[in-house]
Design an enzyme around this catalytic site. Structure first.
Site, PDB file in Angstrom:
ATOM      1  N   CYS A 115       8.509   7.776  11.397  1.00  0.00           N
ATOM      2  CA  CYS A 115       8.016   6.924  10.304  1.00  0.00           C
ATOM      3  C   CYS A 115       7.204   7.760   9.322  1.00  0.00           C
ATOM      4  O   CYS A 115       6.521   7.192   8.477  1.00  0.00           O
ATOM      5  CB  CYS A 115       7.185   5.777  10.860  1.00  0.00           C
TER       6      CYS A 115
ATOM      7  N   CYS B   8      -3.680  -5.357  -4.588  1.00  0.00           N
ATOM      8  CA  CYS B   8      -3.537  -5.296  -3.125  1.00  0.00           C
ATOM      9  C   CYS B   8      -3.034  -3.913  -2.711  1.00  0.00           C
ATOM     10  O   CYS B   8      -2.102  -3.378  -3.309  1.00  0.00           O
ATOM     11  CB  CYS B   8      -2.541  -6.372  -2.685  1.00  0.00           C
TER      12      CYS B   8
END
Ligand SMILES: C[S@@+](CC[C@H](N)C(=O)[O-])C[C@H]1O[C@@H](n2cnc3c(N)ncnc32)[C@H](O)[C@@H]1O
Length: 438
Positions: free
Chosen positions: A396, A91
């Site tokens: 971020c 994933c």
């Protein structure tokens, strides 16, 4: 520096043994031959930690080095741990579940320290890190695909467009995981065979707020199917956004999508930005309020969104707060939420094309800026030329933060405090708050 048994092979399919020295900014373990070796001699080995000794197959030479695929594990480094999820490795959502503490936490904080150094600041102590717990992530964008009659819902595989059909995810809030099987059933009538879509889901106070980004047209039966899905999952709202980019259109609005910032209720528009986790938001807000200081009575909050910081800032009696953002729907939500706050004003503006100028910033005692991942180069340059005494940067993306902070340093700002917030658990991303003054 890695151990010295590295001998570049002329045949890249022949495995070599390497010892991983460190983890790079994208989360891959790095073997660095050092010494006379060039940067291109580095080997990036996904899923490894410092101290891992592995036999790898080398990929082609690229600018930064070669990719190594593990053929055999010879010894594990001290921070190697069992991943929390059985999808890990395939994933693409997580990069670092195999990296345990203390290495993992130290690595996250180091990403922020390295960005500050690149900007020309030299933090004199380790960057403090706020951790968030597994199961706390309240926003996710699932990829959806209809294949062989079935609907797959999950995240893209690492370096691939293939989908991992999600069975578990220790990062996401349980409500988001529980939605996955409902999406599989509920989206079947909406997608043609081979059809793809994205589902952006956010947990708000009143339930789950979902935006389906996909089909360019939605017929009556698809709308009915989506209304049934909204009811089956007890969503607060379900909206549809054509891939061509128009704003999301509510298809089922069952309850207002409610959040609270600083205790003020906010009705967020479909697809609104919210910090990734409630815990992360609380840590960022506390750091922003402390950084601004109780005495600052004129504050600009740039890239304000729906008011995560503007509303708590404006809750201080007598303080003037200007919230600026480019997104009209977010600002409308902020204006509505702040209608009882006399000091709050809002301004819509593209701060990339038209940053607030040093003249416009005159009189502000503190400026907060929290841009998207691309950063705020133009606004940081304007701040550098201003006389604002306190600047609080929320970011971020350490790479663009480094560039923006470099402008602040060139303008004479000093770094006062910095905080790293790990709200993107087990990914290579990190959030930060840095406070500067002059
Ligand atoms: C990281 S979010 C932060 C929002 C808010 N501070 C929060 O914590 O919820 C970035 C915000 O920047 C806004 N934005 C993106 N590009 C912009 C631009 N060029 N000019 C003004 N605002 C922009 C987005 O609409 C979004 O609200």
């Amino acid at each position: 520096m890695g151990s010295a048994r590295y001998r570049p092979e002329s045949d890249p399919s022949v495995g070599i043994e390497v010892t991983i020295a460190r983890v790079g900014a994208r989360g891959d373990g790095i073997f660095d031959p050092g010494g006379a070796g060039k940067a291109g001699d580095r080997v990036f080995v996904p899923l490894t930690v410092p101290g891992d000794r592995v036999r790898v197959r080398l990929g082609p030479v690229q600018a930064e080095g070669r990719r190594g695929q593990v053929l055999a594990w010879l010894a594990r480094g001290p921070d190697a741990v069992e991943p929390a999820c059985h999808h890990f490795g395939r994933c693409g959502g997580c990069t670092l579940q195999h990296f345990g503490d203390p290495g993992y936490g130290a690595w996250k904080a180091e990403q922020v320290a390295a960005a500050l150094e690149r900007a020309g600041f030299a933090p004199d102590r380790p960057v403090p890190l706020v951790r968030t717990a597994p199961g706390g992530r309240r926003r996710a964008t699932f990829s959806v695909q209809r294949r062989g009659g079935a609907v797959l819902v999950g995240f893209k595989e690492r370096l691939s467009h293939r989908l991992v059909d999600l069975e578990q995810c220790p990062v996401l809030a349980p409500e988001l995981i529980a939605l996955v099987p409902v999406l599989r059933r509920g989206l079947a009538p909406v997608l043609a065979e081979g059809g793809i879509a994205e589902v952006a889901v956010t947990r708000v106070e009143s339930g789950l707020d979902l935006v389906l980004v996909g089909p360019d047209r939605l017929g009556l039966s698809a709308r009915q199917a989506l209304a049934e899905l909204a009811s089956a999952a007890d969503l607060s709202r379900l909206s549809w956004q054509p891939r061509s980019g128009q704003p999301p259109e509510p298809v089922a609005a069952r309850r207002p999508a409610l959040v609270r910032f600083g205790g003020y209720p906010v009705l967020v528009p479909p697809g609104a930005f919210l910090q990734a986790s409630a815990e992360g938001e609380a840590a960022l807000t506390a750091a922003v309020l402390t950084g601004v200081g109780a005495g600052a009575m004129a504050v600009a909050d740039l890239f304000a969104g729906c008011g995560t910081f503007s509303l708590p800032l404006a809750g201080v009696t007598g303080r003037r707060v200007l919230g600026v953002d480019g997104n009209g729907a977010a600002l409308a939500a902020l204006a509505l939420a702040g209608r009882g706050l006399p000091g709050l004003t809002i301004g819509r503006r593209d701060l990339g094309r038209e940053p607030m100028s040093p003249q416009e910033l005159t009189g502000y005692e503190a400026v907060v800026f929290d841009p998207p991942r691309a950063g705020a180069a133009a606004q940081a340059e304007a701040l550098a030329a201003s006389n604002v005494p306190v600047v609080v940067a929320v970011s971020c993306n350490p790479a663009t933060f480094a560039r923006d902070a470099h402008h602040l340093r060139a303008g004479g700002y000093r770094l006062i405090t910095v905080l790293a917030v790990d709200q993107f658990l087990w990914s290579a991303h990190i959030e930060l708050v840095a406070v500067f003054n002059r």
